[in-house]
Enzyme design. Structure first.
Site, PDB file in Angstrom:
ATOM      1  CB  SER A   1      -0.880   0.003   1.251  1.00  0.00           C
ATOM      2  OG  SER A   1      -1.381   1.305   1.461  1.00  0.00           O
TER       3      SER A   1
ATOM      4  CG  HIS B   1      -3.974  -1.470  -1.344  1.00  0.00           C
ATOM      5  ND1 HIS B   1      -5.097  -2.262  -1.475  1.00  0.00           N
ATOM      6  CD2 HIS B   1      -4.282  -0.538  -0.403  1.00  0.00           C
ATOM      7  CE1 HIS B   1      -6.036  -1.839  -0.638  1.00  0.00           C
ATOM      8  NE2 HIS B   1      -5.571  -0.793   0.013  1.00  0.00           N
TER       9      HIS B   1
ATOM     10  CG  ASP C   1      -5.012   2.704   1.064  1.00  0.00           C
ATOM     11  OD1 ASP C   1      -5.975   1.915   1.033  1.00  0.00           O
ATOM     12  OD2 ASP C   1      -3.880   2.381   1.466  1.00  0.00           O
TER      13      ASP C   1
ATOM     14  CG  MET D   1      -8.191   7.533   2.598  1.00  0.00           C
ATOM     15  SD  MET D   1      -7.166   7.699   4.072  1.00  0.00           S
ATOM     16  CE  MET D   1      -6.393   6.079   4.115  1.00  0.00           C
TER      17      MET D   1
ATOM     18  CG  HIS E   1      -9.215   0.468  -0.038  1.00  0.00           C
ATOM     19  ND1 HIS E   1      -8.555   0.232   1.156  1.00  0.00           N
ATOM     20  CD2 HIS E   1     -10.537   0.512   0.271  1.00  0.00           C
ATOM     21  CE1 HIS E   1      -9.443   0.148   2.144  1.00  0.00           C
ATOM     22  NE2 HIS E   1     -10.651   0.325   1.630  1.00  0.00           N
TER      23      HIS E   1
ATOM     24  CG  MET F   1     -11.127   3.618   2.502  1.00  0.00           C
ATOM     25  SD  MET F   1      -9.540   3.603   3.346  1.00  0.00           S
ATOM     26  CE  MET F   1      -8.447   3.642   1.936  1.00  0.00           C
TER      27      MET F   1
ATOM     28  CG  MET G   1     -11.406  -2.224   5.950  1.00  0.00           C
ATOM     29  SD  MET G   1      -9.924  -1.866   4.976  1.00  0.00           S
ATOM     30  CE  MET G   1      -8.838  -1.095   6.177  1.00  0.00           C
TER      31      MET G   1
ATOM     32  N   GLY H   1      -8.683   4.520   7.299  1.00  0.00           N
ATOM     33  CA  GLY H   1      -8.398   5.958   7.360  1.00  0.00           C
ATOM     34  C   GLY H   1      -6.932   6.272   7.583  1.00  0.00           C
ATOM     35  CG  PHE H   2      -5.542   7.398  10.211  1.00  0.00           C
ATOM     36  CD1 PHE H   2      -5.030   8.643   9.900  1.00  0.00           C
ATOM     37  CD2 PHE H   2      -6.851   7.304  10.685  1.00  0.00           C
ATOM     38  CE1 PHE H   2      -5.799   9.793  10.070  1.00  0.00           C
ATOM     39  CE2 PHE H   2      -7.632   8.439  10.859  1.00  0.00           C
ATOM     40  CZ  PHE H   2      -7.105   9.689  10.551  1.00  0.00           C
TER      41      PHE H   2
ATOM     42  N   GLY I   1      -0.484   2.281   9.713  1.00  0.00           N
ATOM     43  CA  GLY I   1       0.265   2.128  10.954  1.00  0.00           C
ATOM     44  C   GLY I   1      -0.552   1.770  12.181  1.00  0.00           C
TER      45      GLY I   1
ATOM     46  CG  ASP J   1      -6.017  -2.485   3.631  1.00  0.00           C
ATOM     47  OD1 ASP J   1      -4.910  -2.197   4.113  1.00  0.00           O
ATOM     48  OD2 ASP J   1      -6.683  -1.716   2.903  1.00  0.00           O
ATOM     49  N   GLY J   2      -4.572  -3.748   6.759  1.00  0.00           N
ATOM     50  CA  GLY J   2      -4.435  -3.055   8.038  1.00  0.00           C
ATOM     51  C   GLY J   2      -3.651  -3.875   9.048  1.00  0.00           C
ATOM     52  N   GLY J   3      -2.470  -3.393   9.402  1.00  0.00           N
ATOM     53  CA  GLY J   3      -1.662  -4.092  10.397  1.00  0.00           C
ATOM     54  C   GLY J   3      -1.108  -5.420   9.925  1.00  0.00           C
TER      55      GLY J   3
END
Ligand code: DX5
Ligand code: ZN
Length: 228
Positions: free
Chosen positions: A11, A36, A38, A40, A69, A71, A140, A145-146, A148, A178-180
């Site tokens: 990403s 990827h 993002d 937003m 993606h 958002m 998700m 939105g963020f 990290g 997606d995420g972490g």
């Protein structure tokens, strides 16, 4: 449907935008499967990132497929613009539209793959009527939105539910997360049924993004071979 090996999709939200071309090249050479992107809008999620012009530039800078993606609110109004800018897969949130079937059809009309994204609090049942005609479900594993943020472990159950539905009805969608996502949790995610891994921080916030991709690929491949 015959799904090719695990997708690894860095990403670029976590990349250094001043050297985006180099960042992309590094992960491409290391065997990333897709990029990827993002998007937003500051409304659907409490952050603003990038849009159509970046997708257009990326499509000239890499041969890798671009997974966009969205958002954003009213995603259906932007499908055509992102498709024509070079998106290969467009991922829209189930929560962002009351007309998911129509939006998915419009993505297919643009000859793109359609993915639907579920926020952590949205159950898989919300997608029940759509699972036979989408190419990916993106779970998700943080609140969007963020970059990290910390992986939400309860999402493993959702991944397993999707895996079971897919095998029961022989659906063809990929299960993406997606995420972490990090090299450390890659094996567990693949074992649970994921075949598409999106990772930002754990790839681009390292000294060597290419090495991070290779490590994820190695852990994913090992976990795939151990699947029953
Ligand atoms: C979050 C985005 C993610 C983000 C992941 O809203 O959808 O794609 O870049 O970032 P990491 O891998 O840092 O959690
Ligand atoms: Zn994302």
């Amino acid at each position: 449907m015959n799904r090719s090996p695990i997708e690894i999709a860095p990403s670029i939200l976590a990349a250094d935008f001043t050297i985006l071309g180099q960042e992309i090249k590094a992960v491409e050479e290391a065997g990333a499967s897709a990029i990827h992107v993002d998007v937003m809008d500051g409304h659907f999620v409490p952050n603003i990132s990038i849009g159509v012009p970046i997708v257009e530039s990326l499509s000239k800078a890499t041969r890798l497929p671009l997974h966009v993606h969205l958002m954003i609110e009213r995603p259906g109004e932007f499908v055509q613009a992102f498709a024509r800018a070079g998106a290969h897969r467009i991922l829209v949130h189930q929560e962002a539209t009351a007309h998911l079937d129509r939006v998915v059809a419009s993505i297919h009309e643009e000859n793109c793959e359609a993915g639907v994204v579920l926020n952590p609090a949205t159950p898989t049942v919300m997608l029940k009527e759509m699972l036979d005609r989408i190419e990916a479900v993106l779970v998700m594993t943080v609140n969007p939105g963020f970059g990290g943020q910390k992986f939400i472990p309860q999402m493993f159950e959702k991944i397993r539910e999707l895996r079971d539905l897919r095998s029961r009805y022989n659906y063809g969608f990929r299960i993406a997360v997606d995420g972490g996502v990090t090299p450390e949790n890659t094996a567990e995610l693949v074992a649970a049924g994921c075949d598409s891994l999106v990772a930002g921080t754990s790839i681009f916030h390292t000294k060597n993004p290419g090495a991070a991709v290779r490590q994820m690929r190695q852990f994913a491949t090992e976990a795939t071979s151990q699947r029953v």
